[in-house]
Design an enzyme around this catalytic site. Structure first.
Site, PDB file in Angstrom:
ATOM      1  N   GLY B  15       0.810  -1.224   0.000  1.00 58.24           N
ATOM      2  CA  GLY B  15       0.000   0.000   0.000  1.00 58.24           C
ATOM      3  C   GLY B  15       0.838   1.265   0.000  1.00 58.24           C
ATOM      4  N   CYS B 131      -2.978  10.716  10.447  1.00 58.92           N
ATOM      5  CA  CYS B 131      -1.985  11.605   9.838  1.00 58.92           C
ATOM      6  C   CYS B 131      -2.194  13.070  10.184  1.00 58.92           C
ATOM      7  CB  CYS B 131      -1.986  11.432   8.317  1.00 58.92           C
ATOM      8  SG  CYS B 131      -3.635  11.420   7.587  1.00 58.92           S
ATOM      9  N   SER B 161      -3.415  11.060  -1.218  1.00 57.79           N
ATOM     10  CA  SER B 161      -2.682   9.831  -0.905  1.00 57.79           C
ATOM     11  C   SER B 161      -3.050   9.290   0.472  1.00 57.79           C
ATOM     12  CB  SER B 161      -1.165  10.047  -1.021  1.00 57.79           C
ATOM     13  OG  SER B 161      -0.733  11.065  -0.152  1.00 57.79           O
ATOM     14  N   HIS B 251      -0.283  17.160   3.673  1.00 56.59           N
ATOM     15  CA  HIS B 251      -1.463  17.754   4.324  1.00 56.59           C
ATOM     16  C   HIS B 251      -1.085  19.129   4.867  1.00 56.59           C
ATOM     17  CE1 HIS B 251      -3.508  14.053   3.913  1.00 56.59           C
ATOM     18  NE2 HIS B 251      -3.596  13.654   5.158  1.00 56.59           N
TER      19      HIS B 251
END
Lengths: 348, 348
Positions: B15, B131, B161, B251
């Site tokens: 992944g 995240c 992502s 981000h």
């Protein structure tokens, strides 16, 4: 109203907002007796079609405004500063879409759904607020009327068309270059006239307009100061963070507010907003219904959704506001100001 | 530490995060005696190169964890729920990058720069935070230590992502289609398993993960609850609005805070943040220096800039936090947890 309509001039007719002004004037059937399309020397001579008729764009000079009753300006602050007073001197009312006069205490700053009454007593120039301000105050006003307002914290998600057609081209060409494995060549954004330029494709740039000494950008200060002026609330706490994104058109805003009155339910806020003029409620999370930039393009309204209570603050609420930055954020609001002048019999 | 290193397993090795875990283990020279690459049945059989050697990905089963000392999980919550306890039963310590165990009071939720001490007394499973939470608390903690913290309001600007490699492909193919004048075909975002899918290219979607009954998304609740847990501040006011954007990786977050102590200057905050572990200050508006997604890709640190005082609230500050969501937001933080376990002699 004049039986034949009004003598209208559009200054900056070839720009991103100017083009939408023409579309809006036509779509709304604004009563036009004559139309002058004005621009900088550089764009003069271009042909533009309006209601099936071809118009040659002329260079804007003081004399251009002879006989003009209403002039819609959107050609940059320096053009407005130089020519708006000239237009007024010749009897026109100016609706100015730049920041040149917005904070002038003599100049009404108007979103017709919110403060159309401020148009009375104008001295010839009326300022159209900044795009990101307009859509936010349209959503704040119905809440303020019922629950009062103490604090606003907004983070924006702004489209590149707010920076003009060249910025749209830059987004598209950079995006194509990056997808093709080439390097992005930043030349315009975040601010054409600033020192450095950064990639906008697949990026988020936390700068719109130039920086002030206090750490805020001019765009952020516009949102903060204009909101207080339009709502007649010098005491309102407003803080903004303005961010440019790889979106062609449609500004989004994440808004947190604290109201004077505590304990209103989300359903009460939904009801206030669904009754508000110029606002469309799009809020049904069970069906994943919320406003999005991609859906607002070409639409007149301000869209509000994701309304929810703050879990800690009894008078705190969060919501998401989206609108077409070229329409309600600019061209449409300017034309609505002109319409409101007519309705209120303020246009001679 | 074991002289030959540790027996390591990576679950979800094919992944987006799993690939970054392998890059990170290699880059940081993590002491590995043996390495197992595990995945779902679908991806089993793939070949992956690590430190110049080829590994065949195996289907993860309870027996896969025999002899494994440390297992890094990033294959979705249901895989973690089923297999993490099996790994622990066989003597492994699990660092889990899903939300499966994060709010379990028995499970430490760790950002090593912030609360490495919470690793002591773990019962075999350690959770890696979301995240968007990790990068925010890395920036909040140095401020909290010195000035205290009362309130946090965050609006996020999140890359695709975070939703996996398929979401990255969707962004790219939609973008190419729209540039070519074709229609976008939304199939995955905002949430693979949810009812409706929306265009992400040139758009902003105010939904990450599914909605809860209280009007917040699960992603927003993660940020709110995890921040309180990591900072050991059940009383902290935290509110989040999470938004997905057409950005591949990186981000960004617009953060507003109110501190306990009033009157700290921007220079004091800059000094706190520039001294903080894992944080890089990028804040010089005179040179248009601020963090941006496009610049953080492949970088380990959390970048902070646009620090400024709220103009109304004496204990209010705004700033902008950016980090690579696959690295500090996921893979790097997981590996740092494993390193901290070794440093603290918690890995047998």
């Amino acid at each position: 109203m004049s039986t034949n309509g009004y003598h209208v001039a559009v200054v900056g007719a070839t720009g991103a907002v100017g083009q939408q002004m023409l579309v809006t004037l036509e779509k709304r059937g604004f009563p036009i007796a004559s139309l002058k399309l004005l621009s900088s020397k550089r764009s003069a001579g271009k042909e533009i079609t309006f209601k099936g008729e071809s118009y040659t764009v002329e260079e804007a000079t003081p004399e251009s405004f002879e006989g003009v009753q209403i002039a819609l300006f959107s050609a940059g602050g320096s053009v407005s500063k130089a020519l708006a007073p000239e237009a007024v001197k010749r009897g026109a009312i100016v609706v100015d879409n730049t920041s040149a006069f917005r904070m002038d205490p003599e100049v009404p700053l108007v979103v017709p759904e919110v403060n159309a009454a401020d148009l009375r007593g104008n001295k010839g120039i009326i300022a159209n607020p900044n795009c990101s301000t307009i859509q936010m105050v349209a959503a704040l006003e119905p809440i303020r009327q019922k629950l009062g307002l103490k604090k606003v914290i907004v983070s924006t998600y702004q489209a590149v068309s707010g920076a003009g057609l060249e910025a749209v081209d830059e987004l598209k060409s950079q995006t194509a270059d990056l997808l093709a494995g080439k390097e992005a060549k930043p030349e315009i954004l975040p601010v054409g006239g600033d020192k450095k330029h950064y990639q906008i494709a697949f990026n988020a740039i936390p700068q719109i307009d130039v920086f002030q000494e206090n750490g805020y950008t001019f765009e952020e200060m516009k949102m903060m100061n204009e909101t207080k002026k339009i709502l007649h609330m010098a005491e309102l706490q407003v803080a903004a963070t303005c961010v440019r994104l790889p979106i062609e058109t449609g500004h989004s805003e994440s808004v947190y507010i604290e109201t004077e009155q505590e304990g209103a339910t989300v359903d009460e806020l939904k009801s206030l907003l669904s009754d508000a003029p110029g606002v469309t409620l799009q809020d049904d999370i069970s069906q994943q219904v919320y406003p999005m930039a991609a859906n607002c393009v070409g639409e007149d309204d301000v869209f509000v959704g994701r309304i929810r209570r703050d879990l800690d603050q009894a008078n705190g609420y969060h919501f998401w506001v989206v609108s077409d930055n070229l329409l309600k954020g600019a061209a449409l609001n300017s034309v609505q100001i002109a319409e409101s002048l007519i309705e209120q019999d303020l246009l001679s």
